[in-house]
Design a protein around this motif. Structure first.
Motif, short mmCIF file in Angstrom:
data_model
loop_
_atom_site.label_atom_id
_atom_site.label_comp_id
_atom_site.label_asym_id
_atom_site.label_seq_id
_atom_site.Cartn_x
_atom_site.Cartn_y
_atom_site.Cartn_z
N TYR A 1 0.82 -1.20 0.00
CA TYR A 1 0.00 0.00 0.00
C TYR A 1 0.87 1.27 0.00
O TYR A 1 0.55 2.26 -0.67
CB TYR A 1 -0.91 -0.01 1.23
N LEU A 2 1.98 1.21 0.73
CA LEU A 2 2.83 2.39 0.84
C LEU A 2 3.86 2.48 -0.29
O LEU A 2 4.08 3.56 -0.85
CB LEU A 2 3.56 2.38 2.19
N LEU B 1 0.95 4.32 -2.20
CA LEU B 1 0.62 5.69 -1.80
C LEU B 1 1.77 6.65 -2.10
O LEU B 1 1.55 7.75 -2.63
CB LEU B 1 0.28 5.72 -0.31
N THR C 1 2.20 7.13 -5.96
CA THR C 1 1.16 7.96 -6.57
C THR C 1 1.32 9.42 -6.16
O THR C 1 1.07 10.33 -6.97
CB THR C 1 -0.23 7.45 -6.17
N ARG C 2 1.74 9.67 -4.92
CA ARG C 2 1.96 11.05 -4.49
C ARG C 2 3.12 11.67 -5.26
O ARG C 2 3.04 12.84 -5.68
CB ARG C 2 2.25 11.07 -2.98
#
Length: 301
Positions: free
Chosen positions: A265-266, A273, A276-277
């Motif tokens: 996820y990270l 995350l 994507t950031r």
């Protein structure tokens, strides 16, 4: 103690060898099925069926029948009841699922509480990975082999059913039948995982590996490889960690799977995350530079 001793020392005990085999078998078959559950959006249905099999397993034990038989019967019963409540009342599907699976789960708890038994049936609820016998391991292996074989043979049909049931029906497949088969496999898989983590945590093994693989790849074929691989690694890591830290083995395996999901996820290369950031920031900077250049060109003109 060198790393090889750390690896081999637990395997000197027969119960640990059986526990490792059970954890690997249960993790792999649950992970494989989880790919379709995540893709179809049946996470809540997986929770419902995995809990609803409890009274079936308890009754099967009471009458001396195979656990799998009781689990499949009550798994099918749960699905039928959910459909009946949904189709014949104003209650929506998520509420129907919650009503049926909690009621059946409570029924299972009541049966377990009143059944005189030389075996502690609470192991069905919480799991008893370190207490798996050779007979239990054989039953788990047979059930897992059946589920694994059906999933592999029918993988294309199940995948088409997951992506587009309408198209599946148009080419001659039967979506209702495929859905029923998947639910039957779900009930059988729940029995496989009962020995490892118990009814309460079965849903974690049925959802987390598929969800983790879903974050790591856009191709379903790769997902079918990644999910079992991740689950197998987590089974080994969780079991060994529980051995050396003297903690519950089943929950530790689930914690390892949860940690794997958190990492994906990270830090996932595309869906993570952080990735994507960073991509969003790069696009914002690129857009800002483009606007600045456009303004500069306009001023010069």
């Amino acid at each position: 103690m060198n790393p090889l001793d750390l690896l081999l020392d637990p395997l000197g005990y027969d119960f640990m060898t059986r526990a490792l085999a059970t954890a690997l078998v249960a993790s792999v078959v649950c992970a494989l099925l989880s790919c379709w559950l995540v893709l179809i959006g049946w996470s809540l249905m997986g929770d419902a069926v995995s809990h609803a099999v409890l009274p079936g397993v308890a009754i099967a034990y009471l009458v001396g029948a195979p656990f799998a038989l009781g689990a499949v019967v009550f798994g099918v019963l749960a699905v039928a009841l959910i459909g009946a409540v949904r189709d014949t009342s104003r209650v929506k599907e998520d509420a129907a699922i919650g009503i049926v699976f909690t009621t059946l789960f409570a029924l299972g708890l009541v049966i377990i509480s009143v059944v005189p038994s030389q075996t502690d049936l609470t192991h069905i609820i919480f799991g008893n990975l370190l207490g798996v016998s050779s007979a239990d391991l054989l039953q788990i292996a047979v059930l897992a082999a059946i589920v694994f074989a059906v999933l592999i043979v029918k993988r294309r049909d199940f995948t088409l059913f997951a992506f587009d049931p309408t198209h599946a029906h148009a080419i001659g497949l039967h979506p209702r039948l495929l859905g029923a088969i998947l639910l039957g496999l779900l009930a059988m898989t729940s029995v496989v995982a009962l020995q490892a983590v118990g009814v309460i945590l079965v849903v974690a093994m049925l959802i987390i590996p598929g969800a983790t693989a879903y974050l790591l790849t856009d191709r379903f074929g790769r997902m079918l490889v990644l999910a079992p691989a991740i689950a197998a690694v987590c089974a080994v890591v969780g079991l060994y960690t529980s051995y050396y830290l003297d903690t519950a083995s089943g929950p530790m395996i689930v914690l390892a799977q949860g940690a794997a999901f958190a990492l994906a996820y990270l830090f996932g290369p595309r869906q993570g995350l952080i990735a994507t950031r960073l991509l969003a920031r790069r696009r914002a900077r690129s857009a800002t530079r483009s606007r600045t250049r456009a303004r500069g060109s306009g001023s010069v003109a």
